[in-house]
Design an enzyme around this catalytic site. Structure first.
Site, PDB file in Angstrom:
ATOM      1  N   ASN A   1       0.885  -1.108  -0.030  1.00 36.99           N
ATOM      2  CA  ASN A   1       0.081   0.069  -0.007  1.00 36.99           C
ATOM      3  C   ASN A   1       0.831   1.229  -0.018  1.00 36.99           C
ATOM      4  O   ASN A   1       0.348   2.137  -0.473  1.00 36.99           O
ATOM      5  CB  ASN A   1      -0.877   0.032   1.085  1.00 36.99           C
ATOM      6  CG  ASN A   1      -0.283  -0.181   2.536  1.00 36.99           C
ATOM      7  OD1 ASN A   1       0.445  -1.183   2.787  1.00 36.99           O
ATOM      8  ND2 ASN A   1      -0.426   0.748   3.578  1.00 36.99           N
TER       9      ASN A   1
ATOM     10  N   GLY B   1     -13.996  -2.488  -1.199  1.00 29.38           N
ATOM     11  CA  GLY B   1     -14.562  -1.804  -2.332  1.00 29.38           C
ATOM     12  C   GLY B   1     -13.881  -0.296  -2.453  1.00 29.38           C
ATOM     13  O   GLY B   1     -13.910   0.216  -3.450  1.00 29.38           O
ATOM     14  N   HIS B   2     -13.816   0.406  -1.368  1.00 29.72           N
ATOM     15  CA  HIS B   2     -13.371   1.910  -1.348  1.00 29.72           C
ATOM     16  C   HIS B   2     -12.098   2.043  -1.922  1.00 29.72           C
ATOM     17  O   HIS B   2     -11.452   3.068  -2.275  1.00 29.72           O
ATOM     18  CB  HIS B   2     -13.333   2.466  -0.060  1.00 29.72           C
ATOM     19  CG  HIS B   2     -12.355   2.229   0.812  1.00 29.72           C
ATOM     20  ND1 HIS B   2     -11.380   2.951   1.344  1.00 29.72           N
ATOM     21  CD2 HIS B   2     -11.954   1.120   1.682  1.00 29.72           C
ATOM     22  CE1 HIS B   2     -10.512   2.645   2.181  1.00 29.72           C
ATOM     23  NE2 HIS B   2     -10.823   1.233   2.427  1.00 29.72           N
TER      24      HIS B   2
ATOM     25  N   GLN C   1      -4.960  -3.623  -2.390  1.00 27.42           N
ATOM     26  CA  GLN C   1      -4.506  -2.662  -3.340  1.00 27.42           C
ATOM     27  C   GLN C   1      -4.282  -3.050  -4.782  1.00 27.42           C
ATOM     28  O   GLN C   1      -3.929  -2.437  -5.536  1.00 27.42           O
ATOM     29  CB  GLN C   1      -3.164  -2.188  -3.002  1.00 27.42           C
ATOM     30  CG  GLN C   1      -3.094  -1.348  -1.421  1.00 27.42           C
ATOM     31  CD  GLN C   1      -3.812   0.040  -1.715  1.00 27.42           C
ATOM     32  OE1 GLN C   1      -4.111   0.439  -2.679  1.00 27.42           O
ATOM     33  NE2 GLN C   1      -4.039   0.336  -0.609  1.00 27.42           N
TER      34      GLN C   1
ATOM     35  N   CYS D   1      -4.115   4.213   7.727  1.00 27.58           N
ATOM     36  CA  CYS D   1      -4.673   3.448   8.979  1.00 27.58           C
ATOM     37  C   CYS D   1      -3.699   3.615   9.971  1.00 27.58           C
ATOM     38  O   CYS D   1      -4.104   3.271  11.332  1.00 27.58           O
ATOM     39  CB  CYS D   1      -4.919   1.891   8.459  1.00 27.58           C
ATOM     40  SG  CYS D   1      -5.905   1.469   7.094  1.00 27.58           S
TER      41      CYS D   1
END
Length: 392
Positions: free
Chosen positions: A152, A201-202, A180, A334
């Site tokens: 990521n 999904g986002h 990713q 995060c």
């Protein structure tokens, strides 16, 4: 509100208008529970079935192998903890990588408190694991290997197919956090020999709060997981709870669009990323983090030596005059409240000083060249200003 040049698509993406259009009727007119037996509930159930097939088609899975979740973090927990509980008779050894997302690392650390042993593989300065190191780490009591498909922070792509082969030769299950990767590049669970896969999904133009876990059901490699969330037996008994129908429809639509438009998006975004990267590398003392041959097309992680990344981010997001705000990142969203250097970059060999000098630019399909010209000019100016302050 000022306009924004958004280059933090690895943190989250805007919702595609077509995805929003698909989900809206199930937020307004048909808000039924997909498990209700009346007409509206049956209709909701049918669109969920369609969405499940759309997700399955994107990754080469069967519909009965898709479990809807709230996102990758939940899917990762269901997968790792489920394997730990169901396969502990075979062994209590897990192998993962130091550069994994904290959803994997924290779950593994939790399992260590429960008597499991975890081997954390190192990576090279390019972010790739050593396959021989993996082979050496595998043991008769290894039950799971978990390796992220695409990192990521750097976009580095691991050799998933080879990793899966080594894992299966040792008699263990292979899981990948493909958060990713899915929706951005071709991922096929059969060609890659993946047993468990997590997606969200986002990360590819669906809303937040919806994701999925692929759990292989085809024999002879069927994966058996216990239910970790009880209360109604939803999702084949693995994940009880009322289905997020609008989110599921949105995820399905995003998957459908990805199948149709992935190559076109990839070609255009790669061209933009390469242009941005080449121009920013003209700034003295700037370098790329991670392997540039095995890397996803939308990411560049750059080190601006002597420039504090937080100061850079704040400077770009508080632009004066008529300039738009600019959204970039110094790592995983995060862990954005952490004052620690990126665990990914330090695992790749950067010292703490340099790790605090790095910025991730992650592009998406709604970016365009004119935006990047503004970013290049402002990053260059901000870099000069911050370096000048350091030498006062």
């Amino acid at each position: 509100m000022k306009s924004v040049i958004y280059l933090d698509n690895n943190a989250t993406t805007p919702i595609d208008p077509r995805v929003l259009e698909a989900m809206m009727p199930y937020l307004t007119n048909n808000f039924a529970n997909a498990n209700s037996t009346h007409q509206f509930g049956v209709e909701a159930y049918e669109v969920v079935k369609t969405a499940r097939k759309q997700v399955a088609d994107l990754i080469g899975a069967e519909t009965n192998e898709i479990i809807f979740t709230s996102g990758s973090t939940e899917a990762i927990n269901l997968a790792i903890k489920g394997v730990a509980e169901n396969y502990s008779d075979k062994g209590k050894h897990i192998v993962t990588v130091k550069t994994e997302h904290h959803a994997v690392l924290d779950t593994c650390q939790y399992l260590e408190t429960k008597g499991f042993e975890v081997t954390y593989l190192p990576v090279g300065t390019d972010g790739l694991i050593d396959l021989q190191a993996l082979k050496t780490a595998l043991r008769p009591d290894t039950i799971l290997v978990s390796v992220m498909y695409v990192n990521n922070e750097t976009g580095v792509i691991q050799p998933i197919k080879q990793i899966a082969q080594l894992t299966h030769e040792a008699g263990a299950l292979f899981m990948t956090d493909a958060t990713q990767a899915v929706g951005k590049m071709t991922v096929n669970v059969n060609e890659d020999n993946i047993d468990l896969l997590c997606l969200s999904g986002h990360k590819f133009y669906a809303p937040k709060g919806i994701g999925a876990l692929f759990v292989r059901q085809r024999r002879p490699n069927r994966v058996k997981l216990p239910a970790l969330i009880h209360g109604g037996g939803h999702e084949r008994g693995l994940r009880s709870g009322t289905l997020n129908v609008p989110g599921i429809i949105a995820l399905g639509k995003a998957c459908e669009l990805a199948v149709k438009e992935m190559k076109t998006n990839a070609d255009r975004i790669r061209e933009l990323r390469d242009y941005l990267e080449a121009e920013l590398l003209k700034i003295p003392g700037t370098s790329v983090n991670g392997n540039t041959d095995y890397r996803l097309y939308n990411v560049t992680n750059l080190c601006f030596k002597g420039v504090d990344s937080e100061a850079m981010i704040m400077g770009l997001s508080e632009m004066e005059n008529d300039l738009p705000l600019m959204a970039v990142s110094n790592g995983s969203a995060c862990t954005s409240t952490s004052i620690e250097p990126s665990h990914v970059l330090t695992a790749m060999g950067l010292n703490e000083f340099l790790a605090f000098n790095c910025i991730r630019f992650s592009l998406g399909k709604f970016n365009h060249r004119e935006e990047l010209e503004v970013v290049i000019a402002e990053v260059s100016k901000t870099t000069d200003n911050l370096r000048a302050l350091n030498f006062r």
